[in-house]
Design an enzyme around this catalytic site. Structure first.
Site, PDB file in Angstrom:
ATOM      1  N   THR A  10       0.805  -1.222   0.000  1.00 58.04           N
ATOM      2  CA  THR A  10       0.000   0.000   0.000  1.00 58.04           C
ATOM      3  C   THR A  10       0.837   1.271   0.000  1.00 58.04           C
ATOM      4  O   THR A  10       0.458   2.278  -0.596  1.00 58.04           O
ATOM      5  CB  THR A  10      -0.926   0.000   1.244  1.00 58.04           C
ATOM      6  OG1 THR A  10      -1.767  -1.141   1.150  1.00 58.04           O
ATOM      7  CG2 THR A  10      -1.778   1.243   1.321  1.00 58.04           C
ATOM      8  N   ASP A  36       1.492  -6.775  -4.468  1.00 60.18           N
ATOM      9  CA  ASP A  36       0.673  -6.771  -3.264  1.00 60.18           C
ATOM     10  C   ASP A  36       1.240  -7.943  -2.457  1.00 60.18           C
ATOM     11  O   ASP A  36       1.465  -9.030  -3.013  1.00 60.18           O
ATOM     12  CB  ASP A  36      -0.791  -7.052  -3.657  1.00 60.18           C
ATOM     13  CG  ASP A  36      -1.711  -6.994  -2.453  1.00 60.18           C
ATOM     14  OD1 ASP A  36      -2.650  -6.192  -2.489  1.00 60.18           O
ATOM     15  OD2 ASP A  36      -1.497  -7.759  -1.476  1.00 60.18           O
ATOM     16  N   SER A  39       0.161 -10.100  -0.639  1.00 61.23           N
ATOM     17  CA  SER A  39      -0.594 -11.361  -0.653  1.00 61.23           C
ATOM     18  C   SER A  39      -0.106 -12.271  -1.770  1.00 61.23           C
ATOM     19  O   SER A  39      -0.336 -13.484  -1.738  1.00 61.23           O
ATOM     20  CB  SER A  39      -2.082 -11.083  -0.869  1.00 61.23           C
ATOM     21  OG  SER A  39      -2.502 -10.085   0.015  1.00 61.23           O
TER      22      SER A  39
HETATM   23  N1  ASP Z   1      -2.644  -5.626   0.436  1.00 63.14           N
HETATM   24  C1  ASP Z   1      -1.577  -4.768   0.807  1.00 63.14           C
HETATM   25  C2  ASP Z   1      -0.311  -5.601   0.813  1.00 63.14           C
HETATM   26  O1  ASP Z   1      -0.107  -6.372   1.710  1.00 63.14           O
HETATM   27  C3  ASP Z   1      -1.832  -4.190   2.142  1.00 63.14           C
HETATM   28  C4  ASP Z   1      -0.810  -3.239   2.669  1.00 63.14           C
HETATM   29  O2  ASP Z   1       0.250  -3.038   2.112  1.00 63.14           O
HETATM   30  O3  ASP Z   1      -1.072  -2.661   3.729  1.00 63.14           O
HETATM   31  O4  ASP Z   1       0.453  -5.478  -0.095  1.00 63.14           O
END
Ligand code: ASP
Length: 618
Positions: free
Chosen positions: A35, A110, A112
């Protein structure tokens, strides 16, 4: 703060920030995604290529343009940035400005979508540029940051520099972003504080990476380290908890181990879980299972389940038991937990699921280790990820002194360290007590330290706490079974220290806990006589609180009252009389306190004695 323009130019020309000594720290930033650098496309956040560095250059704290224009070559300007120096940014003279280089991963992810390959890439990048930088910052998505940080903590062997993971809940380009604070703090700490660990910096705290969990998907304090205090607190000052910093025991060079076994899984036990489900988990090619059990490590005491665990363990699957609770450790205090232990399951103490999985992947990928060694290492504290002593006890490695002495003496076995602990612990306990450091006392106690251990002079922590009037520490020690009866080499117990310090509260606490004056009456009498001579009524009162007998006699048969009367100490005489001192005791010359008062014709004192006589007659 700049040493000289010349020096700066040399550094930039060399294009190897790591080689320059001086007021600059050099940090490599690995930007993997998340993010922090995302922007919206079609209404959702996605990582965007090539926008972070240009945007950072528009934020003055991240880019000192004046400096860059003056000293960076055009080529360097592309990815070299410097933290802005300003009078109010908290950088003191002994904190260096940070020159940093950002390397952007392609593709940006990302988190994930990250896996072992990405972890290895980060590890390899750190390895290949290790000598050129003082520290490393990894910009990463928050969702799997705790997994990656845990994995990196194992992959980085003998790490000697900080590797700080950070990210944000709101992209750095947005007005309310938490990313600016997280990033700038990470840069400053990575460049200035040589904490040789993989860390996570978030919301003004820096945690050990393998102790973290992502605890909140919306608040800015997204991370927690439930079983360990933050290693760094970012307040007005940057406070590092140095004694808790984990250091590699091996005096070997930094290296990375980039293979990780993929055949591991996390099995969360729940009421009514079927044998079939559990069996399905243990099918080949599985090599390791992290079992998340109830509370302090309990699972249903069912024969069918235990048989599956036992069989799998016998085939060579490593099973590690951790708790489903956020805080705390597994233990074998319940029959249900002990049954797991008996089935060959290894206690994972207080490891987070993220750390347990990463450790299992790491340990299983060590081809040079036998299965026995792998099992053994799963129960050892390898990177500060767990508190090693079973039953939730804390590791003695937490104590810098023991660690460094053990290192110096080349000690490595448990027995050797236990012996070292035996000889060092009493002094550590006394020193913590002197400082009133209850936290350390508790750690020492939990790691097997004897709270009543004596030092070379026979003194205990309680003696020391009383001598230093550490009220809370006295309370803590008494409530943890510290003996009030231990006498030091002078024959003094802690009560004597408390009396000496005239600390009435402490005296009362000790007396309540059963302490008595340890001295022979003759010594007490001599002390009292000398106190009277010093006109110290408060001291007399403290002795009274401690339960003294004011009729103790010295080598001439004299009491404190004899001295008080002879010295015409009216207040003290009155106090002694009111507190049980007898005026008829004869010394070896046949004198009493009364006869002295008469000889001296001290009317006021005679009145006090007279009143006492009268009340006795009533
Ligand atoms: N979905 C994002 C990630 O983990 C969430 C974040 O960075 O806070 O890359």
């Amino acid at each position: 703060m700049l040493k000289s323009a010349e020096l700066v130019k040399t550094m930039i020309c060399l294009s190897r920030p790591g080689t320059v000594a001086g007021p600059f720290a050099k940090v490599l930033v690995l930007y993997t995604g998340g993010t922090i650098g995302m922007a919206t496309r079609d209404g959702v956040f996605v990582p965007m290529k090539n926008i972070l560095i240009p945007r950072l250059k528009t934020i003055p704290i991240f880019y000192d343009e004046k400096f860059a224009n003056e000293y960076f070559t055009e080529e360097q300007k592309h990815n070299h940035l410097i933290v802005q120096e300003s009078p109010d940014d908290g950088l003191s003279t002994d904190v260096h400005r940070v020159v940093y280089v950002v390397e952007e991963f392609d593709p940006l992810l990302d988190s994930s979508n990250m896996d072992i390959t990405d972890w290895s890439m980060i590890a390899n990048k750190i390895y290949s540029s290790y000598d050129q930088y003082d520290g490393f910052v990894v910009l990463h998505g928050t969702d799997t940051m705790a997994y990656t940080a845990s994995a990196l903590s194992f992959m980085c062997e003998n790490l000697g520099k900080p590797v700080i993971f950070t990210g944000s809940q709101i992209p750095i380009f947005e007005a309310r972003s938490d990313g600016r604070d997280n990033f700038i703090s990470s840069l400053i700490v990575a460049g200035n504080h040589c904490i040789p660990e993989v860390l996570i910096c978030f919301d003004r705290k820096i945690f050990r990476g393998n102790r973290c969990i992502k605890k909140d998907s919306s608040r800015l304090s997204a991370f927690d380290s439930p079983n360990m205090q933050p290693l760094v607190t970012l307040a007005i000052n940057i406070m590092v908890d140095w004694p808790s910093v984990f250091r590699s025991w091996e005096a070997s060079k930094f290296q990375v181990h980039t293979t990780m076994c993929p055949n591991v899984a996390l099995l969360r036990i729940f009421p009514g879980i079927t044998t079939q489900t559990v069996r399905a988990f243990f099918r080949p090619p599985i090599e390791g299972i992290v079992l998340q059990t109830f509370g302090a490590g309990n699972a249903p005491n069912r024969k069918d389940l235990l048989e599956v665990f036992k069989e799998a363990s016998d085939w060579g699957v490593i099973i590690v038991n951790i708790t489903q609770c956020t805080r705390g450790a597994v233990a074998t205090s319940y029959a249900t937990g002990k049954a797991l232990n008996d089935a060959g399951i290894i206690s994972g103490s207080d490891m987070t699921p993220e750390a347990a999985l990463a450790k299992l992947k790491y340990v299983l990928s060590k081809d040079e280790w036998t299965l026995e060694k792998k099992r053994e290492y799963m129960g050892h504290n390898l990177r500060g990820e767990m508190t090693t002593n079973v039953e939730g006890k804390l590791s003695i490695l937490d104590f810098e002194l023991i660690e460094s002495v053990a290192k110096t003496l080349c000690l490595s076995s448990r027995d050797e360290i236990a012996k070292l602990r035996e000889s060092l612990y009493p002094n550590l306990i006394l020193s913590a007590s002197r400082k009133g450091d209850i936290k350390t006392l508790e750690k020492l106690r939990q790691t097997g330290g004897n709270i009543s251990a004596t030092n070379q002079d026979g003194r205990t922590a309680l003696h020391v706490a009383c001598r230093n009037s550490k009220l809370e520490t006295v309370g803590y020690l008494l409530h943890h079974g510290a003996s009030v009866h231990v006498k030091d080499y002078h024959g003094d117990n802690p009560l004597i220290d408390a009396i000496d310090m005239k600390n009435e509260v402490v005296i009362k606490m000790l007396v309540q806990a059963g302490a008595v004056i340890p001295w022979p009456p003759i010594k007490v009498a001599m002390e009292l006589c000398s106190i009277v001579l010093g006109q110290d009524l408060n001291a007399i009162k403290c002795w009274k609180l401690a339960g003294v007998d004011f009729n103790s006699i010295d080598y001439n048969g004299r009491t404190a009252l004899h001295v008080a009367v002879c010295r015409r100490e009216f207040e003290i005489t009155k106090y002694l009389i009111e507190n049980g001192a007898e005026y008829t005791i004869e010394d070896i010359f046949g004198n009493t306190a009364l006869s002295h008062a008469k000889k001296l014709e001290h009317c006021e004192i005679l009145d006090v004695l007279q009143n006492s006589m009268d009340s006795e007659c009533l």
